[in-house]
Design a protein around this motif. Structure first.
Motif, PDB file in Angstrom:
ATOM      1  N   TYR A  77       0.494  -8.564   4.087  1.00  0.00           N
ATOM      2  CA  TYR A  77       0.907  -7.184   4.337  1.00  0.00           C
ATOM      3  C   TYR A  77       0.374  -6.262   3.254  1.00  0.00           C
ATOM      4  CZ  TYR A  77       4.019  -9.341   7.698  1.00  0.00           C
ATOM      5  OH  TYR A  77       4.514 -10.053   8.758  1.00  0.00           O
ATOM      6  N   MET A  78      -0.213  -5.134   3.697  1.00  0.00           N
ATOM      7  CA  MET A  78      -0.737  -4.142   2.755  1.00  0.00           C
ATOM      8  C   MET A  78       0.165  -2.908   2.763  1.00  0.00           C
ATOM      9  SD  MET A  78      -4.453  -2.326   2.531  1.00  0.00           S
ATOM     10  CE  MET A  78      -5.061  -3.347   1.198  1.00  0.00           C
ATOM     11  N   PRO A  79       0.609  -2.473   1.567  1.00  0.00           N
ATOM     12  CA  PRO A  79       1.534  -1.344   1.531  1.00  0.00           C
ATOM     13  C   PRO A  79       0.915  -0.026   1.981  1.00  0.00           C
ATOM     14  CG  PRO A  79       0.912  -2.000  -0.702  1.00  0.00           C
ATOM     15  CD  PRO A  79       0.332  -3.021   0.233  1.00  0.00           C
ATOM     16  N   LEU A  80       1.771   0.773   2.556  1.00  0.00           N
ATOM     17  CA  LEU A  80       1.416   2.105   3.042  1.00  0.00           C
ATOM     18  C   LEU A  80       2.368   3.071   2.348  1.00  0.00           C
ATOM     19  CD1 LEU A  80       0.092   3.808   5.378  1.00  0.00           C
ATOM     20  CD2 LEU A  80       2.134   3.249   6.696  1.00  0.00           C
ATOM     21  N   ILE A  81       1.814   4.088   1.678  1.00  0.00           N
ATOM     22  CA  ILE A  81       2.709   5.013   0.967  1.00  0.00           C
ATOM     23  C   ILE A  81       2.686   6.416   1.558  1.00  0.00           C
ATOM     24  CG2 ILE A  81       2.623   3.850  -1.281  1.00  0.00           C
ATOM     25  CD1 ILE A  81       0.675   6.247  -2.114  1.00  0.00           C
ATOM     26  N   ASP A  82       3.777   7.116   1.248  1.00  0.00           N
ATOM     27  CA  ASP A  82       3.839   8.547   1.479  1.00  0.00           C
ATOM     28  C   ASP A  82       3.133   9.187   0.282  1.00  0.00           C
ATOM     29  OD1 ASP A  82       4.910  11.163   2.306  1.00  0.00           O
ATOM     30  OD2 ASP A  82       6.150  10.916   0.514  1.00  0.00           O
ATOM     31  N   ILE A  83       2.048   9.917   0.514  1.00  0.00           N
ATOM     32  CA  ILE A  83       1.228  10.377  -0.608  1.00  0.00           C
ATOM     33  C   ILE A  83       1.970  11.393  -1.479  1.00  0.00           C
ATOM     34  CG2 ILE A  83      -0.857  11.693  -1.220  1.00  0.00           C
ATOM     35  CD1 ILE A  83      -2.393  10.088   0.779  1.00  0.00           C
ATOM     36  N   ALA A  84       2.719  12.292  -0.873  1.00  0.00           N
ATOM     37  CA  ALA A  84       3.409  13.319  -1.673  1.00  0.00           C
ATOM     38  C   ALA A  84       4.423  12.702  -2.631  1.00  0.00           C
ATOM     39  CB  ALA A  84       4.077  14.334  -0.757  1.00  0.00           C
ATOM     40  N   GLY A  85       5.229  11.749  -2.134  1.00  0.00           N
ATOM     41  CA  GLY A  85       6.312  11.202  -2.954  1.00  0.00           C
ATOM     42  C   GLY A  85       5.959   9.880  -3.625  1.00  0.00           C
ATOM     43  N   GLY A  86       4.961   9.179  -3.127  1.00  0.00           N
ATOM     44  CA  GLY A  86       4.555   7.906  -3.695  1.00  0.00           C
ATOM     45  C   GLY A  86       5.346   6.695  -3.227  1.00  0.00           C
ATOM     46  N   ASP A  87       6.355   6.895  -2.384  1.00  0.00           N
ATOM     47  CA  ASP A  87       7.165   5.754  -1.940  1.00  0.00           C
ATOM     48  C   ASP A  87       6.439   4.897  -0.912  1.00  0.00           C
ATOM     49  OD1 ASP A  87       9.323   6.616  -3.443  1.00  0.00           O
ATOM     50  OD2 ASP A  87      10.110   7.853  -1.790  1.00  0.00           O
ATOM     51  N   ILE A  88       6.711   3.588  -0.959  1.00  0.00           N
ATOM     52  CA  ILE A  88       6.223   2.694   0.092  1.00  0.00           C
ATOM     53  C   ILE A  88       7.052   2.948   1.351  1.00  0.00           C
ATOM     54  CG2 ILE A  88       6.014   0.291   0.847  1.00  0.00           C
ATOM     55  CD1 ILE A  88       5.457  -0.494  -2.036  1.00  0.00           C
ATOM     56  N   ILE A  89       6.359   3.217   2.460  1.00  0.00           N
ATOM     57  CA  ILE A  89       7.114   3.459   3.698  1.00  0.00           C
ATOM     58  C   ILE A  89       6.884   2.372   4.743  1.00  0.00           C
ATOM     59  CG2 ILE A  89       7.315   5.954   3.428  1.00  0.00           C
ATOM     60  CD1 ILE A  89       4.883   6.249   5.141  1.00  0.00           C
ATOM     61  N   GLN A 148      -0.208  10.093   4.460  1.00  0.00           N
ATOM     62  CA  GLN A 148       0.022   8.719   4.018  1.00  0.00           C
ATOM     63  C   GLN A 148      -1.282   8.090   3.537  1.00  0.00           C
ATOM     64  OE1 GLN A 148       1.847   6.795   7.415  1.00  0.00           O
ATOM     65  NE2 GLN A 148       3.677   8.070   7.300  1.00  0.00           N
ATOM     66  N   GLY A 149      -1.140   6.991   2.784  1.00  0.00           N
ATOM     67  CA  GLY A 149      -2.345   6.352   2.284  1.00  0.00           C
ATOM     68  C   GLY A 149      -2.147   4.868   2.034  1.00  0.00           C
ATOM     69  N   GLN A 150      -3.262   4.156   2.009  1.00  0.00           N
ATOM     70  CA  GLN A 150      -3.251   2.739   1.664  1.00  0.00           C
ATOM     71  C   GLN A 150      -4.598   2.394   1.043  1.00  0.00           C
ATOM     72  OE1 GLN A 150      -2.879   1.650   6.081  1.00  0.00           O
ATOM     73  NE2 GLN A 150      -4.161  -0.033   5.360  1.00  0.00           N
ATOM     74  N   GLY A 151      -4.651   1.301   0.336  1.00  0.00           N
ATOM     75  CA  GLY A 151      -5.907   0.909  -0.297  1.00  0.00           C
ATOM     76  C   GLY A 151      -5.618   0.058  -1.523  1.00  0.00           C
ATOM     77  N   TYR A 152      -6.674  -0.522  -2.094  1.00  0.00           N
ATOM     78  CA  TYR A 152      -6.499  -1.470  -3.198  1.00  0.00           C
ATOM     79  C   TYR A 152      -5.800  -0.856  -4.402  1.00  0.00           C
ATOM     80  CZ  TYR A 152      -9.650  -4.577  -0.624  1.00  0.00           C
ATOM     81  OH  TYR A 152     -10.231  -5.388   0.324  1.00  0.00           O
ATOM     82  N   LEU A 153      -5.987   0.471  -4.620  1.00  0.00           N
ATOM     83  CA  LEU A 153      -5.310   1.104  -5.747  1.00  0.00           C
ATOM     84  C   LEU A 153      -3.789   1.086  -5.552  1.00  0.00           C
ATOM     85  CD1 LEU A 153      -5.648   2.872  -8.399  1.00  0.00           C
ATOM     86  CD2 LEU A 153      -5.404   4.850  -6.892  1.00  0.00           C
TER      87      LEU A 153
END
Ligand code: C2E
Ligand code: MG
Ligand code: MG
Ligand code: MG
Length: 276
Positions: free
Chosen positions: A44-56, A250-255
């Motif tokens: 599983y690869m995490p997906l975040i809310d870009i504004a807040g940084g939380d994993i959603i 939203q965003g995802q990636g190795y970073l």
């Protein structure tokens, strides 16, 4: 038992087969065995809310724990599984396992599952989704199905209807790898998408003005259409800064985070309360 259930599936290695064909026949046998023996696993690869940084939520990405070759990535076996008619059983497995694992995650963390174009041909996908939700007890609003434009190219009313039916359950529908392939904008209007995922090639190229222009145009388009926009392939802090500045959802990636098995996700590492 092994002998009995392999009957009819084992390819013979004829001497005249060239090395490549032999290799493929072996992989084919291996893949059939992998399905039966549970060698396919989901990371599983995490997906975040870009504004807040939380994993959603997390995207389910299939891996094959091959006994001799180690961990194999989907690009090396999804195509083969499509060719030899195994993609439906594999796709069903991924959907069931991902829903089951996600149902044990806390809060309302989402799970995104990739579907192959071929899974839309048989007409059975709605039932498979319904069954995975029922077996796991996962709330439909926590599931997203990711599809690529290849699914939509034939513009069949049956596929539009199938997507509408899945969407009507409350399941999200994401257009994956947007900007590659045909990217006909009319697809976005013809099918019930809830999310656009900008292909990682644009994010990885963000140092170039043209990629910036494409990325911000897609974000504007998504906003106007009421769709969430996710950036894939975030590898650099500057990518996040830029995406935050232009209001990417939203965003995802190795970073942000690499793929891990469900039991190694951050929420599984936290100390549990209420454990006897
Ligand atoms: P995708 O759905 O576009 O998944 C994203 C791919 O990009 C993943 O590769 C992921 O590991 C990779 N990725 C994510 N962030 C970064 C990054 O920052 N940098 C780089 N270089 N790569 C990044 P993966 O896991 O190898 O999957 C490849 C493709 O295989 C997926 O592309 C998806 O189309 C397909 N796939 C994966 N799981 C399944 C499945 O269960 N069923 C089907 N039909 N296809 C699957
Ligand atoms: Mg995907
Ligand atoms: Mg993608
Ligand atoms: Mg892809």
């Amino acid at each position: 038992a092994a002998k009995a259930d392999q009957r009819g599936t084992v390819r013979r290695f004829e001497p005249e087969m060239d090395a490549a064909a032999r290799e493929k026949a072996k992989l084919e046998n291996d893949l059939r065995r992998a399905v039966r023996h549970g060698e396919l696993v989901i990371h599983y690869m995490p997906l975040i809310d870009i504004a807040g940084g939380d994993i959603i939520g997390y995207e389910a990405l299939l891996r094959w724990q091959h006994p001799e070759r180690g961990l194999l990535y989907p690009d090396s076996f999804i195509g083969l599984s499509e060719e030899i008619g195994l993609i439906d059983v594999i796709g069903q497995y991924v959907l069931q396992a991902a829903c089951r694992e996600a149902a044990s995650w806390p809060g309302d963390l989402k799970v995104a599952v990739n579907a192959s174009p071929l899974q839309f041909r048989g007409g059975n996908l709605l039932n498979i989704v319904l069954q995975a939700l029922a077996m796991s007890g996962l709330d439909p609003s926590r599931l997203e199905i990711e599809i690529t434009e290849a699914v939509l190219m034939d513009r069949s009313p049956a596929i539009a209807h199938l997507l509408e039916s899945i969407r009507a359950l409350g399941v999200g529908i994401s257009m994956d790898d947007f900007g590659t392939g045909y990217s006909s904008l009319s697809y976005l209007l013809s099918y019930p998408f809830t999310k656009i995922k900008i292909d990682k090639s644009f994010i990885m190229g963000l140092a170039e003005p043209n990629s910036k222009a494409v990325v911000s145009a897609i974000i504007g388009l998504g906003k106007s259409l009421g769709m969430t926009v996710t950036a894939e392939g975030i590898e650099e802090p500057e990518h996040i800064e830029y995406l935050k500045g232009i209001g990417c959802g939203q965003g995802q990636g190795y970073l942000i985070g690499k793929t891990k098995p469900s039991d190694q996700l951050p929420h599984a590492q936290e100390p549990r309360r209420n454990v006897a």
